[in-house]
Motif scaffolding. Sequence first.
Motif, PDB file in Angstrom:
ATOM      1  N   ILE A 135       0.847  -1.203   0.000  1.00 43.64           N
ATOM      2  CA  ILE A 135       0.000   0.000   0.000  1.00 43.64           C
ATOM      3  C   ILE A 135       0.882   1.253   0.000  1.00 43.64           C
ATOM      4  O   ILE A 135       0.677   2.182  -0.783  1.00 43.64           O
ATOM      5  CB  ILE A 135      -0.929   0.008   1.250  1.00 43.64           C
ATOM      6  N   ILE A 136       1.894   1.242   0.880  1.00 39.72           N
ATOM      7  CA  ILE A 136       2.782   2.407   0.999  1.00 39.72           C
ATOM      8  C   ILE A 136       3.531   2.650  -0.305  1.00 39.72           C
ATOM      9  O   ILE A 136       3.699   3.782  -0.751  1.00 39.72           O
ATOM     10  CB  ILE A 136       3.746   2.196   2.193  1.00 39.72           C
ATOM     11  N   LYS A 137       3.945   1.563  -0.939  1.00 36.42           N
ATOM     12  CA  LYS A 137       4.651   1.690  -2.217  1.00 36.42           C
ATOM     13  C   LYS A 137       3.714   2.234  -3.291  1.00 36.42           C
ATOM     14  O   LYS A 137       4.050   3.170  -4.012  1.00 36.42           O
ATOM     15  CB  LYS A 137       5.205   0.328  -2.646  1.00 36.42           C
ATOM     16  N   TYR A 161      10.872   1.982  -1.679  1.00 32.92           N
ATOM     17  CA  TYR A 161      11.068   0.633  -1.160  1.00 32.92           C
ATOM     18  C   TYR A 161      10.766   0.650   0.333  1.00 32.92           C
ATOM     19  O   TYR A 161      11.606   1.046   1.133  1.00 32.92           O
ATOM     20  CB  TYR A 161      12.503   0.171  -1.405  1.00 32.92           C
ATOM     21  N   PRO A 162       9.556   0.238   0.719  1.00 30.39           N
ATOM     22  CA  PRO A 162       9.119   0.436   2.111  1.00 30.39           C
ATOM     23  C   PRO A 162       9.893  -0.332   3.179  1.00 30.39           C
ATOM     24  O   PRO A 162       9.987   0.130   4.294  1.00 30.39           O
ATOM     25  CB  PRO A 162       7.658  -0.018   2.082  1.00 30.39           C
ATOM     26  N   ILE A 163      10.411  -1.539   2.858  1.00 30.65           N
ATOM     27  CA  ILE A 163      11.077  -2.307   3.930  1.00 30.65           C
ATOM     28  C   ILE A 163      12.579  -2.388   3.677  1.00 30.65           C
ATOM     29  O   ILE A 163      13.016  -2.616   2.552  1.00 30.65           O
ATOM     30  CB  ILE A 163      10.548  -3.763   4.028  1.00 30.65           C
ATOM     31  N   GLY A 166       9.050  -5.788  -5.048  1.00 30.12           N
ATOM     32  CA  GLY A 166       9.552  -4.415  -4.934  1.00 30.12           C
ATOM     33  C   GLY A 166       9.217  -3.733  -3.623  1.00 30.12           C
ATOM     34  O   GLY A 166       9.311  -2.518  -3.517  1.00 30.12           O
ATOM     35  N   VAL A 167       8.805  -4.502  -2.613  1.00 32.92           N
ATOM     36  CA  VAL A 167       8.519  -3.861  -1.320  1.00 32.92           C
ATOM     37  C   VAL A 167       9.757  -3.863  -0.421  1.00 32.92           C
ATOM     38  O   VAL A 167       9.851  -3.092   0.516  1.00 32.92           O
ATOM     39  CB  VAL A 167       7.318  -4.501  -0.581  1.00 32.92           C
ATOM     40  N   ALA A 213      12.512   4.648   4.532  1.00 27.52           N
ATOM     41  CA  ALA A 213      11.853   3.354   4.664  1.00 27.52           C
ATOM     42  C   ALA A 213      10.714   3.461   5.661  1.00 27.52           C
ATOM     43  O   ALA A 213      10.775   4.224   6.614  1.00 27.52           O
ATOM     44  CB  ALA A 213      12.858   2.297   5.127  1.00 27.52           C
ATOM     45  N   ALA A 214       9.651   2.682   5.411  1.00 31.68           N
ATOM     46  CA  ALA A 214       8.520   2.674   6.334  1.00 31.68           C
ATOM     47  C   ALA A 214       8.730   1.630   7.416  1.00 31.68           C
ATOM     48  O   ALA A 214       8.307   1.792   8.551  1.00 31.68           O
ATOM     49  CB  ALA A 214       7.233   2.392   5.577  1.00 31.68           C
TER      50      ALA A 214
END
Lengths: 295, 415
Positions: B173-175, B182-184, B236-237, B259-260
């Motif tokens: 979702i964030i991406k 790249y959230p993680i 791609g997360v 990064a999230a």
Amino acid sequence: MAPAQQDRTAWLLLTPMIAIMVLVTAFPLLNTLWLAFTDASLTGQGYVWQWVGLENFAYILDDSDFRAAVGHTAYFTVLSVSIEVVLGVLVALLLNQEFKGRTLVRALLILPWALPTIVNAVMWRLIYNPEYGSLNALLTQIGLLDAYRSWLGDPATAMNMVILADIWKNYPLIALIALAGLQTVPKDLYEAAIMDGANAWTRFWKITLPGIMGSLSVAMVLRAIEAFKVFDIFYVMTRGGPADSTKTVSFFVYQESFTYLRAGSGAAYALTVTAMSALMIAIYVVMLVRREKRS
Amino acid sequence: MNSFFKSAACGLALLVHQSLPAFAEDVTLNAIFMKQAAYSEDDTKAMAKAFEDANPGLKVNLEFVPYEALHDKIVAAQGAGSSGYDVVLFDVIWPPEFATKGFLQDVTARVPKADRDKVFDGAWTTVDYDGKIWGMPWILDTKYLFYNEDMLKQAGISAPPKTFEELAEQAKIIKDKGIAKYPIVWSWSQAEALICDYTSMVGGAKGSFMQDGKLSFDTGGSVEAVNYMKKTLDDGVTNPNSREYLEEDVRKVFSAGEAAFAMNWTYMFNMANDPKESKVAGKVGIVPAPGFKGKAEASAINGSMGLGISAGSKHPEEAWKFITFMTSQETQNKYAKLSLPIWKSSYEDPAVTKGQEKLIDAAKVSLGVMFARPMTPSYPELSSILQKDIQQVLLGQASTDDAMKAATKAAGRLR
């Protein structure tokens, strides 16, 4: 003093030095040789060992990981030394020309070579950094690259990137030696060649290159021996990764002995690597002998 | 001066010189620590200084090396025959090797029986091997899931993930909303750090490293963990640079607000909340690392470290005195910002919990579910094998099945 007595005195005076040389060179070598035929493992109380004969070497012949490491090392050696030689000669030719500020540029040339390898490795790690590295910034800004990428995390680029860092640090040595060689090429040869109508290209191949070839080839072999035992730049930049794609023979020996604590097989690997270097050393000796004969 | 006086003076000087050590019984302890994660160099130095002040005549010589060099330094110093270090910091994965190869002194008799109940069990596993105690736990550490509270809010996510599946969904979702490319971010470089993230996931999938008494990595939780890692890269997360990152890189990326989510050790909580070090100070969320759906509520890796006396130490009494001081509840409570105490009752002490309640809440869950890496005297080699094979999967060079089968086979050959 009679000649015989003189000889004896000379030997007597040399004894301490010979003893020291035997101690610092022969002892570790013989110790390694002995270890290589045992299964010695490193413990808190020293070595625990048993004689295993040729078992370690038999294992090496069958070890695909070690073969891969030899491959990586050979690739590193050939590519970095050959580029260093080409670059070194070109720079030497440039610095042999008369121009303003030549002395300053010659002095600057030394700088990369004078840097400690560890410093150089850390510096290039920063340059290659995937988030804020200047290489990524440069390549994206001039449009060669769409997005920042991971140079040392990708097996397709990691080795070449380390080679680039190594070239930057070591080509000045070749350049300096080539530059020194250029001073010894007699000027009148060029004048005669020009009179005969030889162009710059021909003059380079027929006069310059043969003139510096002697010193250049010695520098090349020495660099190759050094490159083959490379350790520190990989230790800092990749630690053999990603997925073992930059593991060199020295790193392999180090891991076997000090991470896995297998001093015995570590020594056997070390001797195998030494034998490979010895081949290059033999080439070097042959070259030296030939040069002496000529002069 | 005549020669009589000269020789008398010489004799006197010699006498004074020889008797000097009798006056000052200074003992200098050599100790080796690590540079990154957990207690900072400054904290460790301050603790050692306090110890010296409290014990006149005792000096501590501290040496700090990167974690990656710690094991090899300890064994090389002793293997070389020099007495080397007196006090060594060792990781939870080394006691089997250090005990069987005689690098550490057995300190079973020195540890007060009463302490066994006051310290977390997870901490004791760091120093227990073969029914004996090989040191005193010092760093009680595990990896937590950190998240950027602002990014989650912006994406309309109300609560941090409870499972690894949810983590991937939220990251997607964030991406998709373009909040983070790249959230993680993880530490999946060819290093021990990769094995720590992997082990945490294996624990979260209720997997096991042993099958019929043999080391095994090609079934169940292990395969599920590696498949998950690969899939987050493919989707791609996960930040693809994770494959060259160590813990400090993860901290920098997370602290830069890029990064999230991030997996990292305790120390990142207060460093990411330090405005001098971080752009996301005050927005750092922390929860126990999740488990896989239907398998576990939370997961954690036992990343604790202990202090031991090296086998060659000539001053075991003084060394133990130093270790006792460093691991005491008083010292640990005082420096509880980057590493949490090993003592259970500290977690109720306001001096420890104040200002880091979120961390303490997460710790109370995580410390109870810490999962251990395989216990074997050949651990360093096993780890190298796993690092290489897992990286081959992450880099797309091999399938999970092939790579983990290869790892199992290689592990079976370990001597």
